[in-house]
Design a protein around this motif. Structure first.
Motif, PDB file in Angstrom:
ATOM      1  N   LYS A   1       1.042  -1.177   0.098  1.00  0.00           N
ATOM      2  CA  LYS A   1       0.067  -0.015   0.141  1.00  0.00           C
ATOM      3  C   LYS A   1       0.794   1.292  -0.008  1.00  0.00           C
ATOM      4  O   LYS A   1       1.987   1.145   0.476  1.00  0.00           O
ATOM      5  N   GLY A   2       0.379   2.251  -0.523  1.00  0.00           N
ATOM      6  CA  GLY A   2       1.224   3.438  -0.909  1.00  0.00           C
ATOM      7  C   GLY A   2       0.232   4.744  -0.705  1.00  0.00           C
ATOM      8  O   GLY A   2      -0.990   4.611  -1.107  1.00  0.00           O
ATOM      9  N   PRO A   3       0.922   5.934  -0.251  1.00  0.00           N
ATOM     10  CA  PRO A   3      -0.113   7.048  -0.154  1.00  0.00           C
ATOM     11  C   PRO A   3      -0.511   7.620  -1.631  1.00  0.00           C
ATOM     12  O   PRO A   3       0.672   7.567  -2.466  1.00  0.00           O
ATOM     13  N   ARG A   4      -1.663   7.882  -2.006  1.00  0.00           N
ATOM     14  CA  ARG A   4      -2.082   8.319  -3.259  1.00  0.00           C
ATOM     15  C   ARG A   4      -1.096   9.520  -3.650  1.00  0.00           C
ATOM     16  O   ARG A   4      -0.555   9.591  -4.506  1.00  0.00           O
ATOM     17  N   GLY A   5      -0.935  10.510  -2.714  1.00  0.00           N
ATOM     18  CA  GLY A   5      -0.292  11.612  -2.883  1.00  0.00           C
ATOM     19  C   GLY A   5       1.400  11.265  -3.338  1.00  0.00           C
ATOM     20  O   GLY A   5       1.973  12.027  -4.077  1.00  0.00           O
ATOM     21  N   GLU A   6       1.835  10.368  -2.870  1.00  0.00           N
ATOM     22  CA  GLU A   6       3.203   9.752  -2.946  1.00  0.00           C
ATOM     23  C   GLU A   6       3.162   9.338  -4.457  1.00  0.00           C
ATOM     24  O   GLU A   6       4.167   9.747  -5.295  1.00  0.00           O
ATOM     25  N   ILE A   7       2.353   8.419  -4.702  1.00  0.00           N
ATOM     26  CA  ILE A   7       2.301   8.199  -6.325  1.00  0.00           C
ATOM     27  C   ILE A   7       2.189   9.272  -7.086  1.00  0.00           C
ATOM     28  O   ILE A   7       2.726   9.315  -8.345  1.00  0.00           O
ATOM     29  N   ASN A   8       1.317  10.192  -6.882  1.00  0.00           N
ATOM     30  CA  ASN A   8       0.835  11.341  -7.644  1.00  0.00           C
ATOM     31  C   ASN A   8       2.428  12.192  -7.909  1.00  0.00           C
ATOM     32  O   ASN A   8       2.654  12.548  -9.019  1.00  0.00           O
ATOM     33  N   ALA A   9       3.081  12.272  -6.931  1.00  0.00           N
ATOM     34  CA  ALA A   9       4.247  12.892  -6.693  1.00  0.00           C
ATOM     35  C   ALA A   9       5.428  12.235  -7.689  1.00  0.00           C
ATOM     36  O   ALA A   9       6.215  12.965  -8.308  1.00  0.00           O
ATOM     37  N   ILE A  11       4.922  10.367 -10.139  1.00  0.00           N
ATOM     38  CA  ILE A  11       4.209  10.483 -11.577  1.00  0.00           C
ATOM     39  C   ILE A  11       4.485  11.792 -12.111  1.00  0.00           C
ATOM     40  O   ILE A  11       4.951  12.129 -12.961  1.00  0.00           O
ATOM     41  N   ARG A  12       4.455  12.906 -11.301  1.00  0.00           N
ATOM     42  CA  ARG A  12       4.602  14.234 -11.535  1.00  0.00           C
ATOM     43  C   ARG A  12       6.021  14.343 -11.872  1.00  0.00           C
ATOM     44  O   ARG A  12       6.333  15.086 -12.968  1.00  0.00           O
ATOM     45  N   GLY A  17       6.419  17.385 -14.656  1.00  0.00           N
ATOM     46  CA  GLY A  17       5.089  18.147 -14.243  1.00  0.00           C
ATOM     47  C   GLY A  17       4.014  17.758 -15.591  1.00  0.00           C
ATOM     48  O   GLY A  17       3.018  18.821 -15.188  1.00  0.00           O
ATOM     49  N   GLU A  18       4.225  17.078 -16.512  1.00  0.00           N
ATOM     50  CA  GLU A  18       3.220  17.116 -17.287  1.00  0.00           C
ATOM     51  C   GLU A  18       1.752  16.245 -16.619  1.00  0.00           C
ATOM     52  O   GLU A  18       0.617  16.742 -16.931  1.00  0.00           O
ATOM     53  N   PHE A  19       1.911  15.563 -15.771  1.00  0.00           N
ATOM     54  CA  PHE A  19       0.840  14.772 -14.953  1.00  0.00           C
ATOM     55  C   PHE A  19       0.761  15.340 -13.471  1.00  0.00           C
ATOM     56  O   PHE A  19       1.640  14.777 -12.634  1.00  0.00           O
ATOM     57  N   VAL A  20       0.114  16.048 -13.058  1.00  0.00           N
ATOM     58  CA  VAL A  20      -0.003  16.650 -11.702  1.00  0.00           C
ATOM     59  C   VAL A  20      -1.454  16.205 -11.212  1.00  0.00           C
ATOM     60  O   VAL A  20      -2.395  16.154 -11.842  1.00  0.00           O
ATOM     61  N   ASP A  21      -1.165  15.448 -10.228  1.00  0.00           N
ATOM     62  CA  ASP A  21      -2.501  14.750  -9.422  1.00  0.00           C
ATOM     63  C   ASP A  21      -3.273  13.898 -10.390  1.00  0.00           C
ATOM     64  O   ASP A  21      -4.547  14.283 -10.380  1.00  0.00           O
ATOM     65  N   ARG A  45      -5.226   6.785 -17.813  1.00  0.00           N
ATOM     66  CA  ARG A  45      -5.407   8.236 -17.959  1.00  0.00           C
ATOM     67  C   ARG A  45      -4.161   8.935 -18.716  1.00  0.00           C
ATOM     68  O   ARG A  45      -4.408   9.939 -19.478  1.00  0.00           O
ATOM     69  N   MET A  46      -3.163   8.242 -18.727  1.00  0.00           N
ATOM     70  CA  MET A  46      -2.040   9.012 -19.241  1.00  0.00           C
ATOM     71  C   MET A  46      -1.760   8.597 -20.946  1.00  0.00           C
ATOM     72  O   MET A  46      -1.540   9.508 -21.570  1.00  0.00           O
ATOM     73  N   ARG A  47      -2.376   7.572 -21.211  1.00  0.00           N
ATOM     74  CA  ARG A  47      -2.506   7.122 -22.571  1.00  0.00           C
ATOM     75  C   ARG A  47      -3.309   8.009 -23.567  1.00  0.00           C
ATOM     76  O   ARG A  47      -2.972   8.507 -24.527  1.00  0.00           O
ATOM     77  N   ALA A  48      -4.385   8.941 -22.799  1.00  0.00           N
ATOM     78  CA  ALA A  48      -4.977   9.918 -23.723  1.00  0.00           C
ATOM     79  C   ALA A  48      -4.049  10.941 -24.119  1.00  0.00           C
ATOM     80  O   ALA A  48      -4.342  11.690 -25.196  1.00  0.00           O
ATOM     81  N   SER A  49      -2.788  11.186 -23.456  1.00  0.00           N
ATOM     82  CA  SER A  49      -1.872  12.229 -23.849  1.00  0.00           C
ATOM     83  C   SER A  49      -0.684  11.560 -24.523  1.00  0.00           C
ATOM     84  O   SER A  49       0.331  12.028 -24.673  1.00  0.00           O
ATOM     85  N   GLY A  50      -1.117  10.271 -24.880  1.00  0.00           N
ATOM     86  CA  GLY A  50       0.063   9.509 -25.754  1.00  0.00           C
ATOM     87  C   GLY A  50       1.159   9.013 -24.889  1.00  0.00           C
ATOM     88  O   GLY A  50       2.388   8.968 -25.659  1.00  0.00           O
ATOM     89  N   LYS A  51       0.986   8.881 -23.839  1.00  0.00           N
ATOM     90  CA  LYS A  51       2.115   8.466 -22.742  1.00  0.00           C
ATOM     91  C   LYS A  51       1.798   6.832 -22.266  1.00  0.00           C
ATOM     92  O   LYS A  51       0.579   6.751 -21.935  1.00  0.00           O
ATOM     93  N   SER A  52       2.682   6.180 -21.811  1.00  0.00           N
ATOM     94  CA  SER A  52       2.754   4.861 -21.305  1.00  0.00           C
ATOM     95  C   SER A  52       3.352   5.050 -19.802  1.00  0.00           C
ATOM     96  O   SER A  52       4.464   5.521 -19.782  1.00  0.00           O
ATOM     97  N   LEU A  53       2.936   4.253 -18.832  1.00  0.00           N
ATOM     98  CA  LEU A  53       3.396   3.971 -17.730  1.00  0.00           C
ATOM     99  C   LEU A  53       3.855   2.735 -17.648  1.00  0.00           C
ATOM    100  O   LEU A  53       3.314   1.630 -17.672  1.00  0.00           O
ATOM    101  N   LEU A  54       5.281   2.365 -17.633  1.00  0.00           N
ATOM    102  CA  LEU A  54       5.962   1.067 -17.645  1.00  0.00           C
ATOM    103  C   LEU A  54       6.540   0.944 -16.067  1.00  0.00           C
ATOM    104  O   LEU A  54       6.935   1.766 -15.551  1.00  0.00           O
ATOM    105  N   CYS A  55       6.847  -0.405 -16.137  1.00  0.00           N
ATOM    106  CA  CYS A  55       7.321  -0.803 -14.774  1.00  0.00           C
ATOM    107  C   CYS A  55       8.472  -1.867 -14.956  1.00  0.00           C
ATOM    108  O   CYS A  55       8.221  -2.985 -15.544  1.00  0.00           O
TER     109      CYS A  55
END
Length: 98
Positions: A1-9, A11-12, A17-21, A45-55
């Motif tokens: 588990k992790g804080p949503r705010g930390e995940i947002n930070a 990704i930001r 800075g393209e994806f904030v919150d 949500r990132m896909r709409a901006s043409g980006k992939s989140l990879l792990c």
């Protein structure tokens, strides 16, 4: 588990800075939610901006994330596989669990 705010930070910062919150209060059950529930949501949500989140699979319980242009995602995953490295598209991971 992790804080949503930390995940947002994270990704930001990764997106410079393209994806904030990208994750909001309605995402998950409170401030602490499983990352494997939140990351696919953010990836979609990132896909709409043409980006992939990879792990990058590090064989651990941590997430080593990167953001890539959507059109290069398959090539990045294939190149990594050719080197014996597993990279997962978090959007695909989320679809598989639905």
């Amino acid at each position: 588990k992790g804080p949503r705010g930390e995940i947002n930070a994270i990704i930001r910062d990764l997106s410079e800075g393209e994806f904030v919150d990208i994750l909001g209060e309605d995402d998950g059950d409170g401030e602490y939610t499983l990352a494997d529930e939140l990351l696919p949501l953010a990836a979609g949500r990132m896909r709409a901006s043409g980006k992939s989140l990879l792990c990058l699979d590090t064989q651990s319980d941590s997430y080593t994330l990167l953001i890539a242009p959507l059109e290069k995602t398959d090539a990045i995953i294939a190149a990594a596989a050719a080197c014996g490295i597993t990279i997962e598209d978090m959007h695909q991971t989320g679809q598989a669990s639905q």
